[in-house]
Scaffold this motif. Structure first.
Motif, mmCIF file in Angstrom:
data_model
loop_
_atom_site.group_PDB
_atom_site.id
_atom_site.type_symbol
_atom_site.label_atom_id
_atom_site.label_comp_id
_atom_site.label_asym_id
_atom_site.label_seq_id
_atom_site.Cartn_x
_atom_site.Cartn_y
_atom_site.Cartn_z
ATOM 1 N N LEU A 109 0.840 -1.194 0.000
ATOM 2 C CA LEU A 109 0.000 0.000 0.000
ATOM 3 C C LEU A 109 0.875 1.244 0.000
ATOM 4 O O LEU A 109 1.985 1.244 0.535
ATOM 5 C CB LEU A 109 -0.904 0.012 1.233
ATOM 6 C CG LEU A 109 -1.759 -1.244 1.451
ATOM 7 C CD1 LEU A 109 -2.462 -1.174 2.807
ATOM 8 C CD2 LEU A 109 -2.783 -1.393 0.330
ATOM 9 N N ALA A 110 0.358 2.345 -0.569
ATOM 10 C CA ALA A 110 1.198 3.513 -0.825
ATOM 11 C C ALA A 110 1.002 4.654 0.164
ATOM 12 O O ALA A 110 1.392 5.781 -0.120
ATOM 13 C CB ALA A 110 0.948 4.027 -2.254
ATOM 14 N N GLN A 111 0.420 4.385 1.339
ATOM 15 C CA GLN A 111 0.305 5.475 2.316
ATOM 16 C C GLN A 111 1.691 5.954 2.740
ATOM 17 O O GLN A 111 2.611 5.152 2.899
ATOM 18 C CB GLN A 111 -0.479 5.017 3.552
ATOM 19 C CG GLN A 111 -1.970 4.939 3.327
ATOM 20 C CD GLN A 111 -2.436 3.520 3.081
ATOM 21 O OE1 GLN A 111 -1.625 2.607 2.879
ATOM 22 N NE2 GLN A 111 -3.734 3.302 3.088
ATOM 23 N N HIS A 112 1.811 7.267 2.924
ATOM 24 C CA HIS A 112 3.109 7.875 3.201
ATOM 25 C C HIS A 112 3.071 8.660 4.515
ATOM 26 O O HIS A 112 2.092 8.582 5.281
ATOM 27 C CB HIS A 112 3.531 8.778 2.037
ATOM 28 C CG HIS A 112 2.443 9.711 1.583
ATOM 29 N ND1 HIS A 112 1.948 10.728 2.363
ATOM 30 C CD2 HIS A 112 1.739 9.762 0.419
ATOM 31 C CE1 HIS A 112 1.002 11.376 1.702
ATOM 32 N NE2 HIS A 112 0.848 10.804 0.530
ATOM 33 N N ALA A 113 4.139 9.424 4.785
ATOM 34 C CA ALA A 113 4.284 10.106 6.076
ATOM 35 C C ALA A 113 3.176 11.121 6.315
ATOM 36 O O ALA A 113 2.703 11.274 7.448
ATOM 37 C CB ALA A 113 5.657 10.787 6.140
ATOM 38 N N VAL A 154 8.192 8.416 3.909
ATOM 39 C CA VAL A 154 8.435 9.320 2.778
ATOM 40 C C VAL A 154 7.388 10.437 2.768
ATOM 41 O O VAL A 154 6.192 10.181 2.918
ATOM 42 C CB VAL A 154 8.377 8.547 1.446
ATOM 43 C CG1 VAL A 154 8.682 9.477 0.275
ATOM 44 C CG2 VAL A 154 9.353 7.372 1.472
ATOM 45 N N HIS A 155 7.846 11.692 2.580
ATOM 46 C CA HIS A 155 6.947 12.835 2.534
ATOM 47 C C HIS A 155 6.198 12.871 1.197
ATOM 48 O O HIS A 155 6.733 12.461 0.157
ATOM 49 C CB HIS A 155 7.720 14.142 2.686
ATOM 50 C CG HIS A 155 8.445 14.256 3.990
ATOM 51 N ND1 HIS A 155 9.040 15.424 4.401
ATOM 52 C CD2 HIS A 155 8.666 13.350 4.983
ATOM 53 C CE1 HIS A 155 9.607 15.229 5.587
ATOM 54 N NE2 HIS A 155 9.395 13.982 5.948
ATOM 55 N N ALA A 156 4.983 13.397 1.217
ATOM 56 C CA ALA A 156 4.184 13.491 -0.005
ATOM 57 C C ALA A 156 4.901 14.307 -1.080
ATOM 58 O O ALA A 156 4.901 13.930 -2.258
ATOM 59 C CB ALA A 156 2.823 14.114 0.305
ATOM 60 N N GLN A 157 5.521 15.411 -0.688
ATOM 61 C CA GLN A 157 6.184 16.258 -1.684
ATOM 62 C C GLN A 157 7.396 15.550 -2.281
ATOM 63 O O GLN A 157 7.693 15.717 -3.468
ATOM 64 C CB GLN A 157 6.612 17.581 -1.054
ATOM 65 C CG GLN A 157 7.085 18.612 -2.068
ATOM 66 C CD GLN A 157 6.024 18.919 -3.112
ATOM 67 O OE1 GLN A 157 4.887 19.241 -2.767
ATOM 68 N NE2 GLN A 157 6.372 18.817 -4.389
ATOM 69 N N GLU A 158 8.072 14.753 -1.482
ATOM 70 C CA GLU A 158 9.219 13.997 -1.991
ATOM 71 C C GLU A 158 8.787 13.023 -3.086
ATOM 72 O O GLU A 158 9.503 12.831 -4.083
ATOM 73 C CB GLU A 158 9.875 13.231 -0.843
ATOM 74 C CG GLU A 158 11.127 12.466 -1.241
ATOM 75 C CD GLU A 158 11.733 11.693 -0.085
ATOM 76 O OE1 GLU A 158 12.644 10.870 -0.346
ATOM 77 O OE2 GLU A 158 11.305 11.887 1.061
#
Length: 309
Positions: A109-113, A154-158
């Protein structure tokens, strides 16, 4: 950008919506484990753009030579159920079934920080206890399938910066800007303010979530021990021998594990009061909990719920 955690069980599926986050995850996984990755796209049928998402996913998977499984689900919510919960539950069940059918060992799954921070803030806004404050685990099992979240650090903007640097296309879900959803208001209004006041908030919030998860694990272990001594269903005298906080911990665990029921704070407090007052054989207990009732049956508590229509 990097994938965190240990190597997932292979072959694996990536839950692929076509959006930025799942696109980045899919590309990273295909590069890391070529020939070992499939994509699963869940068509919820909840918005007009859904068919366009499928076409985009088909085009990208053909480009990357990734097997794509498109699954259609009815994610309409029942009365009293939130649309978000209904869609999420249908999605997990469908992902697990699709992965098993394809002979895959895990789903990524791709949920991030940023998603993790939003989950914690939502839990705080609802007055959640430790299970809610623990937020999203990095790995878990549901519907007989192993799920992993390799992007939680991992941050969304990254993610978006990396996709731009790689020249990789993705779609934007129009519901992500709909402020009728609390998550979108948090993303638009609260996260920028937190970034200004506390630049490291993603890392510190994640650390607090890990502490909450560890404490919740200890409470679960204690509840299991207490329930083993009290019996299932629990004997009232055994409950009364415990401190009130341990009674609450045991009862939450019993109701959740045995009956899938989550009492509200008010319901649990009323139940604890009734257990405390239950010093005679004639004292009756009948407390509404979730969609059923906790009742006294002889020397024990019992839970009954109406049959599912």
């Amino acid at each position: 950008m990097h994938l965190a955690g240990s190597m997932p069980a292979l072959p694996a599926a990536v839950a692929f919506s076509g959006g930025a986050d799942s696109t980045a995850l899919l590309v990273q996984c295909v590069r890391a484990w070529p020939g070992q990755v499939h994509a699963i796209h869940v068509h919820h049928g909840l918005q007009a753009a859904a068919d366009g998402f499928v076409r985009h996913c088909e085009r990208m998977c053909a480009l990357w030579d990734v097997p794509l499984h498109v699954e259609h689900v009815d994610a309409r919510h029942a009365p009293g159920e939130s649309p978000e919960d209904a869609a999420r539950n249908a999605r997990y069940a469908t992902l697990a079934a699709s992965a098993r059918g394809a002979g895959l060992a895990s789903v990524l799954l791709a949920q991030h920080a940023d998603d993790q921070v939003e989950t914690i803030l939502l839990a705080l806004s609802r007055g959640a206890g430790l299970p809610g404050l623990a937020a999203m685990p990095r790995s878990f099992e549901r519907h007989g399938m192993r799920f992993e979240r390799p992007l939680l650090d991992v941050h969304a903007q990254e993610i978006r910066d990396w996709l731009r640097s790689e020249g990789i296309d993705y779609v934007e879900d129009p519901t992500n800007t709909d402020t009728a959803f609390t998550r979108n208001r948090i993303r638009r209004d609260l996260l920028p303010a937190l970034a200004t006041a506390f630049p490291q908030f993603r890392e510190t919030f994640a650390r607090s979530a890990r502490h909450a998860a560890q404490a919740n694990g200890l409470l679960t272990a204690l509840a299991q021990e207490d329930l083993a001594r009290a019996g299932s269903p629990p004997a009232i005298d055994a409950l009364r021998s415990l401190a009130r906080a341990r009674q609450a911990n045991l009862l939450r665990h019993w109701l959740r594990q045995s009956h899938g029921a989550a009492p509200s704070t008010a319901q649990l407090e009323e139940l604890l009061d009734q257990v405390e007052a239950c010093s005679t054989r004639g004292h009756a207990i009948r407390i509404k909990v979730a969609k059923g009732f906790v009742e006294r049956t002889g020397a024990h508590l019992s839970f009954t719920a109406p049959p599912v229509a």
